[in-house]
Scaffold this active site. Structure first.
Site, PDB file in Angstrom:
ATOM      1  N   LYS A 112     -10.781   8.915   7.259  1.00  0.00           N
ATOM      2  CA  LYS A 112     -10.705  10.365   7.459  1.00  0.00           C
ATOM      3  C   LYS A 112     -10.687  10.726   8.939  1.00  0.00           C
ATOM      4  O   LYS A 112     -10.195  11.785   9.315  1.00  0.00           O
ATOM      5  CB  LYS A 112     -11.826  11.057   6.709  1.00  0.00           C
ATOM      6  CG  LYS A 112     -11.615  10.928   5.200  1.00  0.00           C
ATOM      7  CD  LYS A 112     -12.525  11.781   4.382  1.00  0.00           C
ATOM      8  CE  LYS A 112     -12.121  11.742   2.915  1.00  0.00           C
ATOM      9  NZ  LYS A 112     -12.393  10.441   2.268  1.00  0.00           N
TER      10      LYS A 112
HETATM   11  C1  LIG Z   1     -11.753  10.012   1.098  1.00  0.00           C
HETATM   12  C2  LIG Z   1     -11.743   8.560   0.780  1.00  0.00           C
HETATM   13  C3  LIG Z   1     -10.875   8.026  -0.208  1.00  0.00           C
HETATM   14  C4  LIG Z   1      -9.948   8.894  -1.065  1.00  0.00           C
HETATM   15  O1  LIG Z   1      -8.909   9.457  -0.319  1.00  0.00           O
HETATM   16  P1  LIG Z   1      -8.015  10.660  -0.916  1.00  0.00           P
HETATM   17  O2  LIG Z   1      -7.200  11.159   0.205  1.00  0.00           O
HETATM   18  O3  LIG Z   1      -9.027  11.677  -1.422  1.00  0.00           O
HETATM   19  O4  LIG Z   1      -7.197  10.096  -2.016  1.00  0.00           O
HETATM   20  C5  LIG Z   1     -10.882   6.649  -0.399  1.00  0.00           C
HETATM   21  N1  LIG Z   1     -11.691   5.846   0.315  1.00  0.00           N
HETATM   22  C6  LIG Z   1     -12.540   6.312   1.271  1.00  0.00           C
HETATM   23  C7  LIG Z   1     -13.398   5.358   2.018  1.00  0.00           C
HETATM   24  C8  LIG Z   1     -12.595   7.683   1.540  1.00  0.00           C
HETATM   25  O5  LIG Z   1     -13.446   8.140   2.491  1.00  0.00           O
END
Ligand SMILES: *Cc1c(COP(=O)(O)O)cnc(C)c1O
Length: 467
Positions: A112
């Site tokens: 993120k």
């Molecule tokens: C947010 C997250 C996901 C999921 O990603 P999306 O964009 O919601 O599909 C998967 N793995 C981790 C470690 C995350 O922080």
């Protein structure tokens, strides 16, 4: 570039308003009016460029017309300068046709950061030009909160408040939120569950007078700019492996469908992606959809990969909009049906379109543990549980002879218990967070009460005007 809503009735907006608004006024999500296309020749010319330069080139069409268009390459360079790997999102080869794409070299050790580091700077830059301030408010079950706080820290035109359920995040997650030494970041432990936190945030946004007085805004996963930033690493990885002269597949651990939608967008822009594998844990609404053609909501069950414990994948609406040929009325109808009946079906023709690109797969907790253990034994690589769901999916669905890139979405040290259970090894925090347990915590505890939250934001947010 202009953007339109997936539900067809909100006004079309330019990049800056899409960035600051997030959700469209008709409840839809914003998408560009058309996809910029990169020819094979242009793609070849982008090979070998440093990440920030590639990122500026890939995203440039999306910010055309923005007040920050001239400054954009500099903003991008600053955003990716804070990553602790010079490739930003390095590839690691695991097998003849199998690679990991490491997305966890940012400040909070999860993918993120790739989007939010840019988003925080873009918000600040656009607001500076408009001589305005905003107040970001959000709820987190763990990961997004720290990435959002880190992205907004010390930005002069933002205050940020993040609510988390007291005692229900891991210690690493809590400390990542509470040890940020910045005056404009506020971590709030709520005496309640994650749902209580989300309900409080919703109630705060529903108070229109308060929302306008403090310029409440969000950096949640439906914000177009997050998708835009994530498109870049699909280009980076595919080009590094020889695109456009070699086709690749990606395996993407999925919750809200944001990350895998960014891969689809890259494909629409001309990147030759053969297939996208949508990886789920036991919360497998998407895997069932790709098998059966019906989106049917179930209940959320906790798993070893908590950031994927989701039943409603909000960004899927963006794919629906593309599938319907940009028919906002039809998307609005499907979404209404989903809300009232908990399910909807696509026509066989649309499912055939979907199946040309996407394959779904699920890995339950025992499968996740086995994947972490076997990968460690075979390669020495320590996966976090989310990355393991992606890699297990890649192994199950890969076509022999086609390069498959599996996304590693978090550093193993963020989920040490699952990793230790699988390998016997407790992964240490990387250098940049090695003193996390020594840093002083700064957190306010509040009851599950809207008035208490409102009073706290009122006392600490600096409001709208630039002084
Ligand atoms: C947010 C997250 C996901 C999921 O990603 P999306 O964009 O919601 O599909 C998967 N793995 C981790 C470690 C995350 O922080």
């Amino acid at each position: 570039m202009r953007y339109r809503s997936t539900r067809g009735t909100a006004p079309n907006l330019g990049f800056d308003d899409v960035l600051l608004t997030g959700l469209a006024r008709d409840g839809g999500l914003y998408l560009p009016e058309s996809w910029p296309r990169f020819s094979a020749e242009t793609l070849r010319s982008l090979r070998g460029k440093p990440y920030a330069e590639l990122a500026a080139a890939v995203m440039q069409p999306f910010v055309a017309g923005s007040v920050i268009e001239q400054d954009f390459p500099q903003i991008v360079a600053e955003s990716y300068g804070v990553f602790d790997h010079s490739a930003v999102t390095p590839l690691k080869q695991l097998d003849a046709d199998l690679w990991l794409l490491e997305l966890f070299h940012g400040p909070t050790l999860a993918f993120k950061d790739v989007a939010l580091q840019l988003l925080g700077r873009l918000f600040d830059a656009v607001l500076a030009r408009r001589r305005r301030r905003l107040t970001i408010v959000g709820a987190t079950s763990g990961d997004t909160g720290s990435a959002a706080l880190e992205a907004c820290r010390d930005r002069g035109h933002l205050d940020i408040f993040v609510l988390f359920p007291k005692g229900r995040t891991s210690e690493v997650q809590r400390r990542q939120m509470t040890t940020i030494a910045a005056r404009n970041t506020h971590a709030i432990a709520i005496d309640g569950s994650f749902d209580d936190c989300q309900d409080l945030v919703k109630a705060l946004f529903a108070d229109e007078a308060f929302r306008d007085e403090f310029g409440l805004s969000a950096v949640n996963s439906i914000n177009w700019a997050r998708i835009m930033a994530q498109i870049v690493y699909y280009f980076a990885a595919a080009l590094a492996l020889g695109a456009p002269d070699r086709r690749v597949c990606f395996s993407v651990p999925t919750g809200n469908f944001g990350n895998v939608y960014a891969a689809y967008a890259a494909r629409q822009m001309g990147l030759p992606i053969e297939r996208l594998f949508v990886a789920s844990n036991r919360n497998d609404i998407l895997a069932r959809f790709f098998e059966e053609g019906e989106m049917r909501i179930g209940s959320v069950e906790p798993s070893l990969s908590p950031s994927m414990d989701i039943q409603v994948s909000s960004n899927f609406e963006r794919l629906l909009f593309d599938l319907t040929g940009g028919n906002g009325a039809e998307v609005a109808q499907l979404m209404t049906a989903f809300r009232s009946d908990g399910c909807y079906r696509l026509t066989p023709q649309r499912m055939a379109q979907v199946s040309e690109i996407f394959r779904g797969f699920r890995l339950d907790d025992p499968g996740t543990v086995a994947e972490i253990r076997e990968t460690y034994a075979a390669t020495g690589e320590i996966l976090d549980p989310h990355s393991a769901v992606g890699l297990g999916t890649a192994r199950a669905l890969a076509d022999p002879g086609v390069a498959t890139i599996s996304l590693a979405c978090a550093h193993s040290a963020k989920f040490p218990d699952a990793v230790e259970q699988s390998t016997g090894v407790r992964p240490p925090l990387p250098e940049r967070l090695s003193d996390l347990y020594d840093r002083p915590e700064r957190v306010i505890e509040l009851p599950n009460d809207l008035n208490a939250l409102r009073a706290h934001v009122r006392a600490h947010a600096k409001g709208l005007s630039v002084v």
